[in-house]
Design a protein around this motif. Structure first.
Motif, PDB file in Angstrom:
ATOM      1  N   GLU A 188      34.259  35.024 -16.342  1.00  0.00           N
ATOM      2  CA  GLU A 188      34.375  33.649 -15.789  1.00  0.00           C
ATOM      3  C   GLU A 188      35.006  32.685 -16.794  1.00  0.00           C
ATOM      4  N   THR A 189      35.176  33.130 -18.058  1.00  0.00           N
ATOM      5  CA  THR A 189      35.699  32.202 -19.072  1.00  0.00           C
ATOM      6  C   THR A 189      37.178  32.453 -19.325  1.00  0.00           C
ATOM      7  N   LYS A 190      37.892  31.406 -19.780  1.00  0.00           N
ATOM      8  CA  LYS A 190      39.318  31.545 -20.105  1.00  0.00           C
ATOM      9  C   LYS A 190      39.457  32.017 -21.556  1.00  0.00           C
ATOM     10  N   PRO A 191      40.400  32.956 -21.816  1.00  0.00           N
ATOM     11  CA  PRO A 191      40.615  33.414 -23.206  1.00  0.00           C
ATOM     12  C   PRO A 191      40.884  32.228 -24.138  1.00  0.00           C
ATOM     13  N   GLY A 192      40.268  32.285 -25.336  1.00  0.00           N
ATOM     14  CA  GLY A 192      40.510  31.240 -26.341  1.00  0.00           C
ATOM     15  C   GLY A 192      39.532  30.085 -26.259  1.00  0.00           C
ATOM     16  N   GLY A 211      32.219  50.290 -25.171  1.00  0.00           N
ATOM     17  CA  GLY A 211      32.889  49.969 -26.433  1.00  0.00           C
ATOM     18  C   GLY A 211      34.347  49.604 -26.194  1.00  0.00           C
ATOM     19  N   LYS A 212      35.000  50.367 -25.305  1.00  0.00           N
ATOM     20  CA  LYS A 212      36.413  50.070 -25.003  1.00  0.00           C
ATOM     21  C   LYS A 212      36.538  48.739 -24.282  1.00  0.00           C
ATOM     22  N   TRP A 213      35.634  48.483 -23.295  1.00  0.00           N
ATOM     23  CA  TRP A 213      35.710  47.208 -22.577  1.00  0.00           C
ATOM     24  C   TRP A 213      35.452  46.038 -23.531  1.00  0.00           C
ATOM     25  N   ARG A 214      34.552  46.248 -24.489  1.00  0.00           N
ATOM     26  CA  ARG A 214      34.255  45.172 -25.462  1.00  0.00           C
ATOM     27  C   ARG A 214      35.506  44.845 -26.275  1.00  0.00           C
ATOM     28  N   ARG A 240      42.434  41.033 -23.535  1.00  0.00           N
ATOM     29  CA  ARG A 240      43.301  41.814 -22.656  1.00  0.00           C
ATOM     30  C   ARG A 240      42.511  42.476 -21.530  1.00  0.00           C
ATOM     31  N   ASN A 241      41.295  41.925 -21.220  1.00  0.00           N
ATOM     32  CA  ASN A 241      40.564  42.477 -20.085  1.00  0.00           C
ATOM     33  C   ASN A 241      41.266  42.123 -18.774  1.00  0.00           C
ATOM     34  N   THR A 242      41.425  43.131 -17.892  1.00  0.00           N
ATOM     35  CA  THR A 242      42.039  42.878 -16.572  1.00  0.00           C
ATOM     36  C   THR A 242      41.069  43.238 -15.440  1.00  0.00           C
TER      37      THR A 242
END
Ligand code: HEM
Length: 150
Positions: free
Chosen positions: A40-44, A109-112, A119-121
């Motif tokens: 739900e959050t924007k990167p950065g 671990g990979k998703w983290r 770069r989560n999609t």
């Protein structure tokens, strides 16, 4: 193969095994929830960066030591005389569940890392469903070892 002196340690080995299992399961069931909210959050943003810290601490400081302790004391139990008969199916179904849980641990671990590098999609729904997998594997593993049905 069993190791005789482990029989004297059995109550403590089992207690530490169960404590480690509880800590590992807590992480496997909580981390996907953090991913759901992180989506739900924007990167950065400040909240995205806060989720990264929470995910790293949970994964590295709780889940990893708990998984290694679960395995170490589980193997000590398996080497304790009189506990495991390799011809009984319950133990192998349990080990299959344990390997599934270790796979879920690795996937988290990979998703983290994907979230860490913005770069989560994957959508929230993906992590809600992923959250159920360790629950089912844990339930089957505990039924197998507590009931030993076959
Ligand atoms: C390499 C991994 C593991 C091995 C080799 C292993 C092996 C064992 C063995 C041999 C016992 C003793 C059974 C007895 O007292 O008769 C045991 C107890 C137990 N294990 Fe594991 N285990 C592993 C991982 C896990 C995991 C991942 C869970 C939960 C999701 C789990 C849950 C339990 C529980 C609840 C007990 C206590 C059962 C009782 O008191 O009746 N174990 N384990």
């Amino acid at each position: 193969m069993t190791i005789g002196f482990l029989a004297t340690l059995y109550p403590w080995t089992k207690a530490i095994h169960i404590i480690a299992v509880i800590a590992w399961m807590a992480g496997l069931l909580y981390l996907p929830r953090l991913f759901v909210y992180h989506c739900e959050t924007k990167p950065g943003t400040e909240s995205s960066e806060r989720f990264k810290v929470m995910e790293r601490r949970l994964y590295k400081q709780i889940m990893l030591p708990a998984m290694l302790t679960t395995f170490a004391f589980g193997i000590m139990l398996a080497l304790t005389p009189g506990l495991v008969d390799g011809d009984r199916g319950w133990f192998w179904v349990k080990i299959a569940c344990v390997l599934g849980l270790a796979g879920a641990h690795g996937a988290m671990g990979k998703w983290r890392r994907d979230f860490l590098h913005d770069r989560n999609t994957k959508p929230q729904r993906y992590f809600r469903i992923a959250n159920e997998v360790p629950t089912v594997l844990m339930a089957v593993a505990v039924i197998m070892v507590a009931v030993q049905p076959f």
